[in-house]
Design a protein around this motif. Structure first.
Motif, PDB file in Angstrom:
ATOM      1  N   ALA A 105       0.819  -1.222   0.000  1.00  0.00           N
ATOM      2  CA  ALA A 105       0.000   0.000   0.000  1.00  0.00           C
ATOM      3  C   ALA A 105       0.848   1.266   0.000  1.00  0.00           C
ATOM      4  CB  ALA A 105      -0.935  -0.001   1.205  1.00  0.00           C
ATOM      5  N   SER A 106       2.151   1.124   0.140  1.00  0.00           N
ATOM      6  CA  SER A 106       3.018   2.302   0.239  1.00  0.00           C
ATOM      7  C   SER A 106       3.569   2.751  -1.103  1.00  0.00           C
ATOM      8  CB  SER A 106       4.186   1.998   1.187  1.00  0.00           C
ATOM      9  OG  SER A 106       5.079   1.054   0.592  1.00  0.00           O
ATOM     10  N   VAL A 107       3.295   1.995  -2.171  1.00  0.00           N
ATOM     11  CA  VAL A 107       3.864   2.304  -3.484  1.00  0.00           C
ATOM     12  C   VAL A 107       2.770   2.822  -4.410  1.00  0.00           C
ATOM     13  CG1 VAL A 107       5.581   0.499  -3.126  1.00  0.00           C
ATOM     14  CG2 VAL A 107       3.517  -0.025  -4.430  1.00  0.00           C
ATOM     15  N   PRO A 108       3.133   3.518  -5.482  1.00  0.00           N
ATOM     16  CA  PRO A 108       2.117   4.020  -6.413  1.00  0.00           C
ATOM     17  C   PRO A 108       1.288   2.882  -7.002  1.00  0.00           C
ATOM     18  CG  PRO A 108       4.257   5.027  -6.860  1.00  0.00           C
ATOM     19  CD  PRO A 108       4.506   3.936  -5.876  1.00  0.00           C
ATOM     20  N   ALA A 109      -0.006   3.107  -7.131  1.00  0.00           N
ATOM     21  CA  ALA A 109      -0.905   2.124  -7.750  1.00  0.00           C
ATOM     22  C   ALA A 109      -0.882   2.351  -9.257  1.00  0.00           C
ATOM     23  CB  ALA A 109      -2.312   2.272  -7.197  1.00  0.00           C
ATOM     24  N   LEU A 110      -0.173   1.503  -9.964  1.00  0.00           N
ATOM     25  CA  LEU A 110      -0.008   1.651 -11.408  1.00  0.00           C
ATOM     26  C   LEU A 110      -1.029   0.817 -12.171  1.00  0.00           C
ATOM     27  CD1 LEU A 110       3.891   1.423 -11.574  1.00  0.00           C
ATOM     28  CD2 LEU A 110       2.469   3.472 -11.370  1.00  0.00           C
ATOM     29  N   ARG A 111      -1.236   1.225 -13.429  1.00  0.00           N
ATOM     30  CA  ARG A 111      -2.162   0.510 -14.310  1.00  0.00           C
ATOM     31  C   ARG A 111      -1.344  -0.288 -15.311  1.00  0.00           C
ATOM     32  NH1 ARG A 111      -5.071   5.926 -16.195  1.00  0.00           N
ATOM     33  NH2 ARG A 111      -2.841   6.340 -16.477  1.00  0.00           N
ATOM     34  N   TRP A 112      -1.614  -1.590 -15.361  1.00  0.00           N
ATOM     35  CA  TRP A 112      -0.800  -2.519 -16.116  1.00  0.00           C
ATOM     36  C   TRP A 112      -1.512  -2.982 -17.382  1.00  0.00           C
ATOM     37  CZ3 TRP A 112       3.882  -4.992 -14.084  1.00  0.00           C
ATOM     38  CH2 TRP A 112       4.297  -4.455 -12.854  1.00  0.00           C
ATOM     39  N   GLY A 113      -0.763  -3.019 -18.476  1.00  0.00           N
ATOM     40  CA  GLY A 113      -1.223  -3.641 -19.699  1.00  0.00           C
ATOM     41  C   GLY A 113      -0.467  -4.942 -19.886  1.00  0.00           C
ATOM     42  N   VAL A 114      -1.176  -6.018 -20.203  1.00  0.00           N
ATOM     43  CA  VAL A 114      -0.598  -7.358 -20.252  1.00  0.00           C
ATOM     44  C   VAL A 114      -0.577  -7.857 -21.692  1.00  0.00           C
ATOM     45  CG1 VAL A 114      -0.834  -9.741 -19.443  1.00  0.00           C
ATOM     46  CG2 VAL A 114      -1.463  -7.831 -17.925  1.00  0.00           C
ATOM     47  N   ILE A 115       0.607  -8.265 -22.158  1.00  0.00           N
ATOM     48  CA  ILE A 115       0.738  -8.865 -23.483  1.00  0.00           C
ATOM     49  C   ILE A 115       0.997 -10.352 -23.296  1.00  0.00           C
ATOM     50  CG2 ILE A 115       1.936  -8.836 -25.694  1.00  0.00           C
ATOM     51  CD1 ILE A 115       2.924  -6.036 -25.060  1.00  0.00           C
ATOM     52  N   GLY A 116       0.017 -11.183 -23.698  1.00  0.00           N
ATOM     53  CA  GLY A 116       0.127 -12.624 -23.518  1.00  0.00           C
ATOM     54  C   GLY A 116      -0.726 -13.086 -22.359  1.00  0.00           C
ATOM     55  N   THR A 117      -1.258 -14.301 -22.480  1.00  0.00           N
ATOM     56  CA  THR A 117      -2.172 -14.806 -21.453  1.00  0.00           C
ATOM     57  C   THR A 117      -1.752 -16.154 -20.885  1.00  0.00           C
ATOM     58  OG1 THR A 117      -3.569 -15.784 -23.184  1.00  0.00           O
ATOM     59  CG2 THR A 117      -4.173 -13.584 -22.401  1.00  0.00           C
ATOM     60  N   GLY A 118      -0.565 -16.636 -21.225  1.00  0.00           N
ATOM     61  CA  GLY A 118      -0.112 -17.929 -20.705  1.00  0.00           C
ATOM     62  C   GLY A 118       0.428 -17.790 -19.301  1.00  0.00           C
ATOM     63  N   ILE A 119       1.708 -17.524 -19.196  1.00  0.00           N
ATOM     64  CA  ILE A 119       2.365 -17.338 -17.907  1.00  0.00           C
ATOM     65  C   ILE A 119       1.817 -16.130 -17.152  1.00  0.00           C
ATOM     66  CG2 ILE A 119       4.239 -15.899 -18.792  1.00  0.00           C
ATOM     67  CD1 ILE A 119       6.132 -17.420 -16.935  1.00  0.00           C
ATOM     68  N   ASP A 123      -2.269   2.682 -25.431  1.00  0.00           N
ATOM     69  CA  ASP A 123      -3.408   2.993 -24.564  1.00  0.00           C
ATOM     70  C   ASP A 123      -2.974   3.990 -23.480  1.00  0.00           C
ATOM     71  OD1 ASP A 123      -5.520   3.027 -22.749  1.00  0.00           O
ATOM     72  OD2 ASP A 123      -5.896   0.880 -22.908  1.00  0.00           O
ATOM     73  N   PRO A 124      -3.575   5.167 -23.414  1.00  0.00           N
ATOM     74  CA  PRO A 124      -3.168   6.158 -22.402  1.00  0.00           C
ATOM     75  C   PRO A 124      -3.502   5.740 -20.977  1.00  0.00           C
ATOM     76  CG  PRO A 124      -5.109   6.908 -23.591  1.00  0.00           C
ATOM     77  CD  PRO A 124      -4.634   5.680 -24.306  1.00  0.00           C
ATOM     78  N   GLN A 125      -4.351   4.714 -20.822  1.00  0.00           N
ATOM     79  CA  GLN A 125      -4.697   4.234 -19.489  1.00  0.00           C
ATOM     80  C   GLN A 125      -3.660   3.258 -18.931  1.00  0.00           C
ATOM     81  OE1 GLN A 125      -7.342   5.553 -17.812  1.00  0.00           O
ATOM     82  NE2 GLN A 125      -7.374   6.869 -19.634  1.00  0.00           N
ATOM     83  N   VAL A 126      -2.666   2.895 -19.733  1.00  0.00           N
ATOM     84  CA  VAL A 126      -1.646   1.919 -19.322  1.00  0.00           C
ATOM     85  C   VAL A 126      -0.363   2.641 -18.902  1.00  0.00           C
ATOM     86  CG1 VAL A 126      -0.121   0.080 -20.153  1.00  0.00           C
ATOM     87  CG2 VAL A 126      -2.559   0.038 -20.720  1.00  0.00           C
ATOM     88  N   ASP A 127       0.105   2.347 -17.682  1.00  0.00           N
ATOM     89  CA  ASP A 127       1.356   2.918 -17.177  1.00  0.00           C
ATOM     90  C   ASP A 127       2.542   1.978 -17.395  1.00  0.00           C
ATOM     91  OD1 ASP A 127       0.011   5.189 -15.959  1.00  0.00           O
ATOM     92  OD2 ASP A 127      -0.654   3.789 -14.396  1.00  0.00           O
ATOM     93  N   VAL A 128       2.285   0.689 -17.226  1.00  0.00           N
ATOM     94  CA  VAL A 128       3.333  -0.331 -17.303  1.00  0.00           C
ATOM     95  C   VAL A 128       2.891  -1.424 -18.258  1.00  0.00           C
ATOM     96  CG1 VAL A 128       4.809  -1.929 -16.009  1.00  0.00           C
ATOM     97  CG2 VAL A 128       3.812   0.055 -14.854  1.00  0.00           C
ATOM     98  N   VAL A 129       3.781  -1.869 -19.122  1.00  0.00           N
ATOM     99  CA  VAL A 129       3.498  -2.979 -20.019  1.00  0.00           C
ATOM    100  C   VAL A 129       4.222  -4.217 -19.503  1.00  0.00           C
ATOM    101  CG1 VAL A 129       3.780  -3.908 -22.355  1.00  0.00           C
ATOM    102  CG2 VAL A 129       3.129  -1.515 -22.021  1.00  0.00           C
ATOM    103  N   TYR A 130       3.475  -5.273 -19.299  1.00  0.00           N
ATOM    104  CA  TYR A 130       4.035  -6.564 -18.880  1.00  0.00           C
ATOM    105  C   TYR A 130       4.107  -7.471 -20.098  1.00  0.00           C
ATOM    106  CZ  TYR A 130       4.062 -11.233 -16.667  1.00  0.00           C
ATOM    107  OH  TYR A 130       4.348 -12.531 -16.314  1.00  0.00           O
ATOM    108  N   VAL A 131       5.323  -7.781 -20.540  1.00  0.00           N
ATOM    109  CA  VAL A 131       5.545  -8.611 -21.722  1.00  0.00           C
ATOM    110  C   VAL A 131       5.664 -10.062 -21.283  1.00  0.00           C
ATOM    111  CG1 VAL A 131       7.051  -9.080 -23.690  1.00  0.00           C
ATOM    112  CG2 VAL A 131       6.683  -6.714 -22.918  1.00  0.00           C
ATOM    113  N   ALA A 132       4.629 -10.847 -21.561  1.00  0.00           N
ATOM    114  CA  ALA A 132       4.568 -12.249 -21.115  1.00  0.00           C
ATOM    115  C   ALA A 132       4.393 -13.188 -22.298  1.00  0.00           C
ATOM    116  CB  ALA A 132       3.432 -12.426 -20.112  1.00  0.00           C
ATOM    117  N   THR A 133       5.053 -12.870 -23.391  1.00  0.00           N
ATOM    118  CA  THR A 133       4.989 -13.659 -24.619  1.00  0.00           C
ATOM    119  C   THR A 133       6.215 -14.572 -24.706  1.00  0.00           C
ATOM    120  OG1 THR A 133       5.973 -11.724 -25.685  1.00  0.00           O
ATOM    121  CG2 THR A 133       3.594 -12.008 -25.918  1.00  0.00           C
TER     122      THR A 133
END
Length: 342
Positions: free
Chosen positions: A14-28, A77-87
């Motif tokens: 709860a002490s860190v910024p609440a970021l919005r994540w975009g996820v690439i890939g749905t496996g791992i 997407d302007p609503q995404v702060d962080v991109v998680y590359v899971a491909t």
């Protein structure tokens, strides 16, 4: 009096910024997003993957509001702060670079790329763009890893002489499966070997040389590898395999004590510190009881990433860019030697 293990220094989610994540890939990505939502204030807000129906089902399962039809749409997407590359591994380089170019922070699944050159290009691009680039080597952010860092910093082991780590399992040969297909980034070193090599690096730093022995599958990828990695006055032994069930443990051995990481060493498990003489050993143990399920430990790397973003960092202080490149260089050389040996 027996030496006792220090307590881990934990970050409050709860002490860190609440970021919005975009996820690439749905496996791992499934276990990661579950941990993200269950254990942190971070939220996945968008997802994209190759199979639209499966992607929509993934979004419903995890409460993700937006399903994009292209990787570029998610990255922009302007609503995404962080991109998680899971491909798969071969896609990491291009997708990470595109995210960085769009001004997004990026968490890239391990290995961060297919080579040291690609890893360097990604990290250099992130630094130039002023965004955080982090590999999803979740082990570095577990409570037990902080205990290990304290043990080493406090000199509780004495002079470190030997590090051992392994990760191997048996996976039936299938030339079309990503683990056995060279074009899909197959091989034991890239998929599993990155864990023990990264562990050795976290203790000893980059090796002075790399000696690899092992064997290749019919598709030309490495099916097993054993690495000798000397560094200064110490040595690391790292093993990985797709054809043998290894114990998946790690140990750091010094002149005064030995630290054993329980199996599977790359996830939240526990530690045993053994000191004293051969005839009068004393042990101290610590068990990770933070979460009920192993995969929930994935939450720690997201909390740390958000903390680093809040601090304005461009790289992880416990897994810096230079080390990412060095680890990939070790894998490059090990793969080269195995291929040359045929």
């Amino acid at each position: 009096m027996p030496v006792t293990l220090p307590r881990p220094r934990l970050l409050d989610p709860a002490s860190v910024p609440a970021l919005r994540w975009g996820v690439i890939g749905t496996g791992i990505a499934g276990p990661f997003v579950s941990a993200l939502h269950r254990r942190t204030t971070q939220r996945a807000v968008a997802v994209v993957a190759r199979d639209q129906a499966k992607t929509e089902a993934f979004a419903r399962e995890h409460g993700i509001g937006t399903v994009h039809r292209s990787v570029s749409a998610l990255i922009e997407d302007p609503q995404v702060d962080v991109v998680y590359v899971a491909t798969p591994h071969p896609l990491h380089h291009a997708q990470a670079l595109e995210a960085v170019a769009a001004g997004k922070h990026v968490l890239v699944e391990k290995p961060i790329a297919m080579s040291a050159a690609e890893a360097r290009e990604i990290t250099d691009a992130g630094r130039a763009a002023g965004v955080l680039v982090q590999e999803a080597m979740w082990t570095r952010y577990l409570p037990q890893s902080d205990v290990i860092r304290q043990v080493l910093a406090d000199g509780l082991l004495g002079d470190v002489r030997l590090v051992r780590a392994d990760f191997g399992f048996v996976f039936p040969f299938d030339a079309d499966h990503r683990l056995w297909n060279a074009e899909l980034g197959g091989g034991a070193l890239l998929d599993a070997g990155v864990y023990p090599i990264s562990f050795a690096s976290s203790v000893l730093g980059p090796p002075d040389s790399v000696t690899a022995v092992g064997s290749l599958a019919p598709t030309g990828v490495d099916e097993r590898a054993d690495l000798l990695l000397p560094s200064g006055g110490a040595t690391a032994l790292a093993s990985t395999s797709l054809v043998a069930r290894l114990p998946v443990t790690a140990s750091v051995m010094g002149s005064q004590a030995r630290l054993d990481v329980w199996s599977p060493f790359f996830g939240p498990t526990g530690l045993t510190l053994t000191s004293g003489s051969a005839t009068a050993e004393e042990t101290s143990t610590w068990r990770d009881q933070t979460f009920d399920r192993l995969n929930e430990g994935l939450a720690h790397q997201a909390v740390h990433l958000a903390a680093y973003v809040g601090e304005g960092r461009l790289e992880s202080p416990v897994h810096p860019h230079a080390e990412l490149v060095s680890i990939m260089a070790t894998i490059d050389e090990a793969r080269r030697q195995l291929i040359a040996a045929g």
